[in-house]
Scaffold this active site. Structure first.
Site, PDB file in Angstrom:
ATOM      1  N   CYS A  85       0.872  -1.255  -0.099  1.00 39.05           N
ATOM      2  CA  CYS A  85       0.111  -0.045   0.107  1.00 39.05           C
ATOM      3  C   CYS A  85       0.987   1.189   0.231  1.00 39.05           C
ATOM      4  O   CYS A  85       1.796   1.397  -0.998  1.00 39.05           O
ATOM      5  CB  CYS A  85      -1.032  -0.106   1.195  1.00 39.05           C
TER       6      CYS A  85
ATOM      7  N   HIS B  17      -3.676  -4.790  -0.459  1.00 34.64           N
ATOM      8  CA  HIS B  17      -3.388  -5.673   0.819  1.00 34.64           C
ATOM      9  C   HIS B  17      -3.269  -7.006   0.702  1.00 34.64           C
ATOM     10  O   HIS B  17      -4.292  -7.610   0.669  1.00 34.64           O
ATOM     11  CB  HIS B  17      -4.277  -4.951   1.865  1.00 34.64           C
TER      12      HIS B  17
ATOM     13  N   GLU C 130      -2.586  -8.940   2.860  1.00 35.90           N
ATOM     14  CA  GLU C 130      -2.808  -9.836   4.019  1.00 35.90           C
ATOM     15  C   GLU C 130      -4.491  -9.717   4.243  1.00 35.90           C
ATOM     16  O   GLU C 130      -5.002 -10.286   5.153  1.00 35.90           O
ATOM     17  CB  GLU C 130      -2.066  -8.879   5.157  1.00 35.90           C
TER      18      GLU C 130
END
Length: 216
Positions: free
Chosen positions: A87, A197, A199
């Protein structure tokens, strides 16, 4: 008797501007040994360094410099040690960023300016597909229609980095579209980064992080 491989050590660099806990959990699921820290020696010696980022470009750069993260990233890359940005942790790898009328210098690993998204709906928040190069290592094993989770209002819309040295491999650039196409990921030697992202991107994000860990 089969010997167990030693887990890769990954530092999630904690400079005050990232979702470090979610990154830690996602990396731990790959089997990596993960530490959240800004400790200089730990960050320098880890097999991989992950640099998250949330917030404004200029503020992230200030926080990174206060934690000596700019120096750590530079030294790791000079020594061929892997670094991954996520990001705003990707955005600060570019030359500059313009947010809220404020222009700030980035780490200048890649030329380009992080600028407001050119779309009817901003921020770009939610799931989107990407267009990755056929030989991408980062997206290896992922279907072309795999979706990743984005949350951002700024991006790089133009890629101007070229290499004229046949001994050097040109960076692999992945694109996504929200209004106008923007850079969604870059693979450049030991420096990788994603605008989205991983994750927060479910199974697709987990596969992507596994791919990165597999290169360490």
């Amino acid at each position: 008797m089969e010997l167990m491989s030693t887990p890769k050590k990954v530092v999630v660099f904690d400079y005050g501007f990232g979702n470090v806990r979610s990154a830690e959990r996602a990396l731990a699921r790959t089997g990596a040994e993960v530490e959240i820290t800004r400790d200089f020696d730990a960050a320098m010696n880890a097999d991989g360094l992950l640099v998250p980022g949330v917030g404004a470009f200029a503020a992230c750069m200030r926080g990174l410099k206060q934690a000596r993260g700019d120096w750590i990233i530079d030294r790791r890359l000079s020594g061929g040690r892997p670094v991954m940005g996520i990001c705003v942790g990707m955005q600060i790898l570019f030359a500059r960023g313009i947010e809220h009328g404020e222009e700030a210098e980035g780490l200048d690993e890649w030329p380009g300016t992080v600028a407001p998204l050119e779309a009817d709906v901003v921020p770009h928040m939610g799931w989107n597909t990407v267009e990755a190069p056929a030989d991408s290592e980062l997206f290896a094993g992922l279907d072309a229609d795999a979706r990743f989770y984005f949350v951002h209002s700024y991006a790089v819309h133009d890629w101007n980095m070229e290499t004229h040295n046949p001994a050097m491999h040109a960076p692999k650039v992945t694109w996504a579209t929200h209004g106008k196409p923007f850079v969604a990921a870059v693979e450049n030697g030991v420096l990788w980064a994603t605008q989205f992202h991983p994750e927060k991107s479910g199974d697709a994000g987990a596969q992507l992080l596994n791919n990165w860990i597999g290169t360490l």
